[in-house]
Design a protein around this motif. Structure first.
Motif, PDB file in Angstrom:
ATOM      1  N   UNK A  72       9.642  30.999  64.398  1.00  0.00           N
ATOM      2  CA  UNK A  72      10.148  32.299  64.832  1.00  0.00           C
ATOM      3  C   UNK A  72      11.564  32.198  65.406  1.00  0.00           C
ATOM      4  N   UNK A  73      12.374  31.340  64.807  1.00  0.00           N
ATOM      5  CA  UNK A  73      13.757  31.205  65.223  1.00  0.00           C
ATOM      6  C   UNK A  73      13.972  30.386  66.474  1.00  0.00           C
ATOM      7  N   UNK A  74      12.966  29.597  66.901  1.00  0.00           N
ATOM      8  CA  UNK A  74      13.083  28.847  68.158  1.00  0.00           C
ATOM      9  C   UNK A  74      13.268  27.340  67.964  1.00  0.00           C
ATOM     10  N   UNK A  75      13.294  26.859  66.737  1.00  0.00           N
ATOM     11  CA  UNK A  75      13.412  25.422  66.527  1.00  0.00           C
ATOM     12  C   UNK A  75      14.771  24.925  67.008  1.00  0.00           C
ATOM     13  N   UNK A  76      14.793  23.746  67.612  1.00  0.00           N
ATOM     14  CA  UNK A  76      16.028  23.146  68.099  1.00  0.00           C
ATOM     15  C   UNK A  76      16.705  22.355  66.986  1.00  0.00           C
ATOM     16  N   UNK A  77      18.051  22.329  67.006  1.00  0.00           N
ATOM     17  CA  UNK A  77      18.806  21.656  65.953  1.00  0.00           C
ATOM     18  C   UNK A  77      18.575  20.154  65.975  1.00  0.00           C
ATOM     19  N   UNK A  99      24.199  24.316  60.180  1.00  0.00           N
ATOM     20  CA  UNK A  99      23.256  24.895  59.217  1.00  0.00           C
ATOM     21  C   UNK A  99      22.120  25.621  59.929  1.00  0.00           C
ATOM     22  N   UNK A 100      21.570  25.000  60.999  1.00  0.00           N
ATOM     23  CA  UNK A 100      20.469  25.636  61.742  1.00  0.00           C
ATOM     24  C   UNK A 100      20.961  26.924  62.397  1.00  0.00           C
ATOM     25  N   UNK A 101      22.172  26.894  62.977  1.00  0.00           N
ATOM     26  CA  UNK A 101      22.707  28.097  63.608  1.00  0.00           C
ATOM     27  C   UNK A 101      22.881  29.228  62.600  1.00  0.00           C
ATOM     28  N   UNK A 102      23.321  28.894  61.388  1.00  0.00           N
ATOM     29  CA  UNK A 102      23.492  29.915  60.357  1.00  0.00           C
ATOM     30  C   UNK A 102      22.154  30.534  59.974  1.00  0.00           C
ATOM     31  N   UNK A 103      21.136  29.697  59.784  1.00  0.00           N
ATOM     32  CA  UNK A 103      19.821  30.210  59.378  1.00  0.00           C
ATOM     33  C   UNK A 103      19.190  31.016  60.511  1.00  0.00           C
ATOM     34  N   UNK A 104      19.333  30.552  61.768  1.00  0.00           N
ATOM     35  CA  UNK A 104      18.756  31.286  62.900  1.00  0.00           C
ATOM     36  C   UNK A 104      19.416  32.642  63.081  1.00  0.00           C
ATOM     37  N   UNK A 105      20.746  32.710  62.873  1.00  0.00           N
ATOM     38  CA  UNK A 105      21.435  33.999  62.969  1.00  0.00           C
ATOM     39  C   UNK A 105      20.937  34.968  61.903  1.00  0.00           C
ATOM     40  N   UNK A 106      20.711  34.459  60.694  1.00  0.00           N
ATOM     41  CA  UNK A 106      20.187  35.310  59.630  1.00  0.00           C
ATOM     42  C   UNK A 106      18.771  35.766  59.946  1.00  0.00           C
ATOM     43  N   UNK A 108      17.426  36.186  63.017  1.00  0.00           N
ATOM     44  CA  UNK A 108      17.476  37.204  64.063  1.00  0.00           C
ATOM     45  C   UNK A 108      17.952  38.540  63.523  1.00  0.00           C
ATOM     46  N   UNK A 109      18.883  38.498  62.599  1.00  0.00           N
ATOM     47  CA  UNK A 109      19.373  39.736  62.014  1.00  0.00           C
ATOM     48  C   UNK A 109      18.263  40.459  61.258  1.00  0.00           C
ATOM     49  N   UNK A 110      17.400  39.692  60.619  1.00  0.00           N
ATOM     50  CA  UNK A 110      16.285  40.308  59.907  1.00  0.00           C
ATOM     51  C   UNK A 110      15.185  40.810  60.819  1.00  0.00           C
ATOM     52  N   UNK A 111      15.147  40.295  62.080  1.00  0.00           N
ATOM     53  CA  UNK A 111      14.111  40.700  63.020  1.00  0.00           C
ATOM     54  C   UNK A 111      14.595  41.726  64.031  1.00  0.00           C
ATOM     55  N   UNK A 112      15.817  42.196  63.903  1.00  0.00           N
ATOM     56  CA  UNK A 112      16.362  43.140  64.883  1.00  0.00           C
ATOM     57  C   UNK A 112      15.558  44.436  64.865  1.00  0.00           C
ATOM     58  N   UNK A 113      15.218  44.892  66.086  1.00  0.00           N
ATOM     59  CA  UNK A 113      14.485  46.143  66.230  1.00  0.00           C
ATOM     60  C   UNK A 113      15.478  47.290  66.350  1.00  0.00           C
ATOM     61  N   UNK A 114      15.343  48.262  65.466  1.00  0.00           N
ATOM     62  CA  UNK A 114      16.250  49.397  65.451  1.00  0.00           C
ATOM     63  C   UNK A 114      15.726  50.460  66.420  1.00  0.00           C
TER      64      UNK A 114
END
Length: 508
Positions: A72-77, A99-106, A108-114
């Motif tokens: 759920x986006x919490x794994x450490x690099x 690479x991990x930072x790029x994937x985690x940002x993507x 979070x963007x997909x999980x953003x609550x509108x």
């Protein structure tokens, strides 16, 4: 690598000559360079765009995406780098972190609550929550914060605990401050409101159901772990704690009593409700006047089922009895009715006393459990009380003679107390004698003599006059001196045996 200006010169020279070699000669570069930039422009690609050479982490990106999704986006690099090394990855940890930072940002963007803005209606919603209050006598208090959604009106009440009676009393007081009750009351899933969840549905506390029925409101709770549904009151709690609780950021001193905390809450409410709100650009106190007609009436009698047992305060003693123990209440409650309940267990058990007045239920006293025969008293509940000590009598003259004697001064008061304690006979006669002597010798001298008589136990007949004589002023003693004596001196004796001057002159 050519700069943008150089590339534009190459393209302009080519458009002018139409020849790769002529353009290379004019611009001072290879004709292959001219050909590459001309081909890029003809293909519609950005000028001088660097060619993508790939990254060392590209073959492992699907695995990194799998780990990020699973955690759920919490794994450490660093943990992802260890796993990649086991799979044959030979890149640096820095490349892994990117690479991990790029994937985690993507992710979070997909999980953003509108969020859709919440447009409230007047008279509909009241939210409340709690915050940690100041520490008084080593115990942390509680800040009850209510927020009327449409008017943005804030209410802050200091509590000593978060039990159901305290919360219900605070809600009743909030309704009376607002001048009415809303349709819905929203809060968290605390035990005072929700006792459990069945299939995600909250099961209401029976006491809360009774409270809601009494005031004609509907008590709702937000979804678990979803504070965003009551963000207004969350912000109010943060603001109240930042201003009321002593911190380094507000330089507020520590509170000496619970009453000081209550006064600070009142001052905070006046300040925040009478200044312009940044969202509405209006004062909440003014908006409350518009919303008040939409609120429904609050019952004249407060909900008292959870406040405890009723007790009547006597007409002359501010004390109530509860479970074989006696407890004091403020003196202004003489003849009133109060509610008494116990809170806590063991050594920390307390007895809470609540009075329901025009402003709703208000806690008026809190004591530790008392033992039979040993009442719990608060000295503040007995204003103007003077402890009576055996032998400490109040001197009150009851006749003209007593008034005249006591008017002499403090020595007369002391003489009266000591003479009475010594069993002195004929005190009235001796007091009259003191009054007479005061008219002759002066009040100050007699008052001093009476004080000496009281100190040394001189209460017999004539003792006062004797003290006056012994302490009276005497004329200064005079002594004879060589310069002021009237006696004949011895200076004339020096001529004895000496011849007279006249005889000496005749003989000569």
């Amino acid at each position: 690598m050519k700069f943008d200006g150089e590339i534009m010169e190459i393209l302009a020279a080519y458009d002018l000559t139409g020849s790769l070699r002529a353009t290379a000669e004019l611009t001072g570069c290879s004709h292959h360079t001219v050909a590459r930039h001309v081909a890029a422009r003809d293909a519609g690609r950005p000028i001088a765009e660097p060619a993508f050479r790939g990254r060392v982490t590209d073959p492992f990106m699907p695995k990194i995406e799998e780990w990020v999704e699973k955690s759920k986006g919490k794994i450490r690099a660093d943990k992802a780098h260890e796993k990649l090394r086991a799979l044959g990855y030979d890149g640096s940890e820095r490349s892994t972190r990117r690479a991990v930072a790029q994937v985690r940002a993507a992710f979070r963007l997909g999980q953003v609550r509108v969020h859709r803005p919440w447009i409230t209606e007047p008279g509909m919603w009241l939210q409340y929550d709690f915050g940690d209050g100041p520490v008084i006598d080593g115990k942390k208090t509680v800040l009850f914060v209510a927020w009327l959604a449409w008017a943005r009106f804030r209410i802050v009440i200091a509590l000593r605990d978060r039990t159901a009676p305290s919360v219900f009393a605070a809600l009743d007081r909030s309704f009376r401050i607002l001048g009415g009750a809303p349709t819905y009351v929203l809060t968290d899933n605390e035990k005072t409101v929700t006792i459990s969840h069945v299939a995600g549905v909250p099961v209401r506390n029976p006491q809360t159901v009774e409270f809601a029925r009494h005031y004609g409101v509907t008590v709702l709770t937000c979804q678990p772990a979803d504070p965003a549904s009551k963000g207004g009151v969350e912000s109010s709690v943060k603001l109240a704690k930042a201003d009321i609780v002593p911190k380094d950021t507000n330089l507020r001193p520590e509170y000496a009593s619970f009453a000081e905390v209550e006064a600070a809450c009142e001052a905070f409410m006046v300040e925040v409700n009478n200044r312009e709100h940044r969202a509405t650009k209006r004062k909440p106190a003014v908006m409350l006047e518009e919303e008040r007609p939409r609120l429904h009436r609050v019952p004249d009698t407060a909900h008292t089922v959870a406040l405890g047992l009723t007790r009547a305060v006597p007409e002359n003693t501010p004390m109530v009895t509860f479970e074989t123990g006696q407890y004091s209440v403020p003196a202004h409650l003489l003849g009133a009715r109060v509610f008494v309940r116990s809170h806590g267990v063991g050594a920390d058990e307390q007895v809470v006393i609540v009075h329901v007045g025009s402003d709703g239920p208000v806690e008026v006293a809190r004591h530790h459990r008392a033992r039979p025969g040993s009442p719990r008293l608060d000295e503040a509940h007995f204003p103007g009380h003077k402890e009576k000590v055996p032998g400490d009598y109040t001197i009150t003259p009851r006749s003209t003679a007593e008034t005249e004697f006591l008017a002499i001064g403090a020595g007369a008061h002391a003489w009266l107390l000591e003479a009475a304690a010594a069993g002195t006979a004929r005190m009235n006669v001796k007091m009259a004698e003191a009054v007479a002597l005061a008219k002759i010798s002066g009040t100050a001298r007699v008052d001093e003599a009476l004080g000496q008589a009281a100190t040394y136990g001189r209460f017999a007949t004539g003792d006062l006059a004797s003290l006056l004589s012994a302490g009276g002023t005497r004329p200064p003693a005079r002594s004879a001196a060589e310069t002021s004596s009237l006696a004949q001196g011895t200076a004339g004796w020096a001529a004895i045996g000496q011849p007279a001057e006249d005889e000496l002159e005749q003989s000569a």
